[in-house]
Design an enzyme around this catalytic site. Sequence first.
Site, mmCIF file in Angstrom:
data_model
loop_
_atom_site.group_PDB
_atom_site.id
_atom_site.type_symbol
_atom_site.label_atom_id
_atom_site.label_comp_id
_atom_site.label_asym_id
_atom_site.label_seq_id
_atom_site.Cartn_x
_atom_site.Cartn_y
_atom_site.Cartn_z
ATOM 1 C CB CYS A 134 -0.932 0.003 1.210
ATOM 2 S SG CYS A 134 -2.087 -1.391 1.253
ATOM 3 C CG HIS A 189 12.097 -1.778 4.225
ATOM 4 N ND1 HIS A 189 11.888 -2.951 4.912
ATOM 5 C CD2 HIS A 189 11.634 -1.986 2.975
ATOM 6 C CE1 HIS A 189 11.324 -3.846 4.105
ATOM 7 N NE2 HIS A 189 11.148 -3.271 2.924
ATOM 8 C CG HIS A 229 -2.707 3.468 3.791
ATOM 9 N ND1 HIS A 229 -3.258 3.364 2.534
ATOM 10 C CD2 HIS A 229 -2.649 2.203 4.282
ATOM 11 C CE1 HIS A 229 -3.514 2.093 2.276
ATOM 12 N NE2 HIS A 229 -3.159 1.372 3.317
#
Length: 469
Positions: free
Chosen positions: A168, A247, A338
């Site tokens: 996403c 990450h 999001h």
Amino acid sequence: MELFLAFCLLLLYSAISKLCKLAYEKRDQRCYMLGYQCHKAAEDQKLDTGSCAKIIVRNQSLGIEEYRFLLKTMVSSGIGEDTYCPRNVMEGREEFATHQDALSEMDDIIFDTLDELFAKTGVSPSEIGIIVASVSLFSPAPSLTARVINRYKMRNDVKAFNLSGMGCSASVIAVDLVKQLFKTCKNSFAIVVSTESIGPNWYSGKEKSMMLSNILFRTGGCSMLLTNNGVWKEKALLELTCSVRTHIGSDDEAYSSCFQLEDDIGNKGFRLTRDLPRAGAKALAKNLRVLLPKVLPLSEILHYTINHYRNKMMKRPAPKGSGPGLNLKSGIDHFCVHPGGRAIIDEVGQSLALNDHDLEPARMALHRFGNTSSGGLWYVLGYMEAKKLLKKGDTILMISLGAGFKCNNCVWKVMKDLEDKNVWKDCIDHYPPNTLSNPFSEKFGWINDESMDFARREDYISRLYSNNN
């Protein structure tokens, strides 16, 4: 004296050189958004309560326990009755999706949004120098960017990139990639296409953690037009001022929280675990440690630093619900979160101490369009614009989370007052609704009756059909 004068001139030359270099680098880092276009599927793809029931009962492996799980999850998901589903699923072919089904799904979204985008901005496909497509679960040959280049007969030196497996968060990754490419591609236009392949990846099994993706993910996507040509500054909607990518895939729990795999009998699907909100919060915290010092005023950073070390010395814990300890609104006006699911939105809101007004755009985008994967952020942005919330000079923090696990955030500056109703034009006057409750519970709440524990599958399937009529 002459030696001292020469030394001063050398220092002055060095200072001027550095200032010129900074100015030159700043010029090369320009990234303007000229337009974006979200996809709205056809009405025959609308997934209302009745359509949901039909799809559910087609799965022969489900029992009363699974139906109850689906009911509970659907009701609490924050998703309404106006989202859209792939055609092959609506037609009852979710278990036998073809390669052509996947291509048709992508073509509908990509070409629809690009046609509108080129028409809206007046930029010709022949002017595009960079194209990035972000679709996690579908990577055909020729590539999706090749299909775009062929459709619009683009020039032969266009730089094409296909991002897969990014989840996403791929949309912000794609924008960041364009920003980096702009450093070596002067006065260029770039298009970014962000969507997801839902139809061929519909889960047909009974594992609860994998059934969640069917409930949350919906058809949708967005195309964006970017440029670093200063001539277009006055026509730009937004300017990208900062982007940070984080990450945490080295963390096993975070890495496994959002995972594509097969269940015990070979049904392919996407597993979403209970660790997902926690992984999102962890990745977000690490990202903001880098991003916020770049966008908040120095006074706020100093105030936070002093309080942090004072509390540490006095061994005072941070107040519960205080968020990151920073006043984010000292440098950020809007929060584009999001719309991955109610739990994700709530977790981000709690982590950043955001109020209902700040989270309204994300909740409304989830309710109206569902989780459209990497395209979801732009439905949230569209809601802000349709509600006339975005004024010249405002800043927008765009927060994206994705499998891996990763958090990619960026900050946009609004270049002029924005008030296009865009993809929301047919429904924005009805938002926010009085309630976000899903009517699924009103029609199918009887599934939770204890008497149904001993019913045959045929009995509750017939009741599902009768309630649907």
